[in-house]
Motif scaffolding. Sequence first.
Motif, PDB file in Angstrom:
ATOM      1  N   ASP A  51      -0.097  12.397  -2.983  1.00 36.07           N
ATOM      2  CA  ASP A  51       0.120  10.964  -2.721  1.00 36.07           C
ATOM      3  C   ASP A  51      -0.720  10.077  -3.638  1.00 36.07           C
ATOM      4  OD1 ASP A  51      -2.189  11.785  -1.379  1.00 36.07           O
ATOM      5  OD2 ASP A  51      -1.824  10.561   0.395  1.00 36.07           O
ATOM      6  N   HIS A 132      -3.807   2.662  -0.966  1.00 40.54           N
ATOM      7  CA  HIS A 132      -3.814   3.757   0.003  1.00 40.54           C
ATOM      8  C   HIS A 132      -4.088   3.234   1.427  1.00 40.54           C
ATOM      9  CE1 HIS A 132      -4.483   8.363   0.206  1.00 40.54           C
ATOM     10  NE2 HIS A 132      -3.958   7.918   1.327  1.00 40.54           N
ATOM     11  N   HIS A 136      -1.372   3.498   4.835  1.00 42.22           N
ATOM     12  CA  HIS A 136      -1.579   4.001   6.190  1.00 42.22           C
ATOM     13  C   HIS A 136      -1.316   2.920   7.244  1.00 42.22           C
ATOM     14  CE1 HIS A 136      -2.791   7.934   5.118  1.00 42.22           C
ATOM     15  NE2 HIS A 136      -3.903   7.588   4.518  1.00 42.22           N
ATOM     16  N   CYS A 252      -6.679  12.476   5.757  1.00 44.21           N
ATOM     17  CA  CYS A 252      -6.451  11.850   4.453  1.00 44.21           C
ATOM     18  C   CYS A 252      -7.495  12.306   3.449  1.00 44.21           C
ATOM     19  CB  CYS A 252      -6.508  10.335   4.592  1.00 44.21           C
ATOM     20  SG  CYS A 252      -6.268   9.497   3.022  1.00 44.21           S
ATOM     21  N   HIS A 256     -10.390   4.634  -0.104  1.00 45.49           N
ATOM     22  CA  HIS A 256      -9.949   3.481   0.690  1.00 45.49           C
ATOM     23  C   HIS A 256     -10.815   2.245   0.530  1.00 45.49           C
ATOM     24  CE1 HIS A 256      -6.638   5.337   2.778  1.00 45.49           C
ATOM     25  NE2 HIS A 256      -7.333   6.454   2.767  1.00 45.49           N
TER      26      HIS A 256
END
Length: 290
Positions: A51, A132, A136, A252, A256
């Motif tokens: 990702d 990112h 989420h 994850c 972030h």
Amino acid sequence: MSYPRGDTANTAVVLHCEPLGDGAADAAGTARWAVLLDTSSCHPVDAGWPDQGPDRAVLRLADGDRPIIDCVVAATDGTALHLGSGIPVRKGTPGWAFVVAHIVDDPSGIAEGHRVEVVVDADYRLALSHGHSGCHLAALALNRALAARWGKAIRNDGLGQPDFDGAAIDSSRIAEYGSVDTYRLNKSLRRKGFDTEGLADQLPVLEEAINATLAGWVAGDAPIRVEAEGPRLTDRRSWVCELPEATVSIPCGGTHAHSLAELGQVRVVLTLDEVDGTPVLTMTTAVGEH
Ligand SMILES: [Zn+2]
């Protein structure tokens, strides 16, 4: 690994440096080497769930920089180094170490025992981190918007909503200040109780609902952190966000933002396409004014 806590630079000792493909050049005619370090702040792409892509970074030596042209999760049993999708074992297999391979095309001055500095492009990292975190958050808002379409009980997300994202995600790609997630609405998803009736016509309403949820959350300025069970690449890590409804934790391996307010704004666009006879829902998320 120090990127989960947000680091973008570190001093490291070279553990290993080896030519890839027996020193042969790749398709573009460039010879490449894999450099393993004792510690790294450079985020690698993981072929198992790619990702978030690799950081842009350099190895800094006294006489100049060696660009890291790629950074990938690799694994070794001590006899050979396997990169990315070529890794033959699962994470956690006894006798195997999972490592970050820093790929360079100029290994001059890099040898076992040497000290180097890892310097990551902090602006690019910030853009991916925001993308990112937005990804989420948007997935949780999507779960909420689609909750009424479930006719049977499935696993819930951290907010107690049916986890559509977890049940239907096909691919997730983090971009600079954004992301693209695709969901396959196949027979097995419908058998689990997901109703696709009239979904195409409802997309604008869903989008509006998701964007309203996101605006509310971003205005609430919840803190975000990455929790890690340890400093190793294979230690379990989670994205944790303290939303007003509940503190949500999602497994994850990425990087972030530190709070929702940092993101400024998160908005999504939904599209529905048919791929080989299967409806595919795509959610494109944009963070901030980007
Ligand atoms: Zn993630």
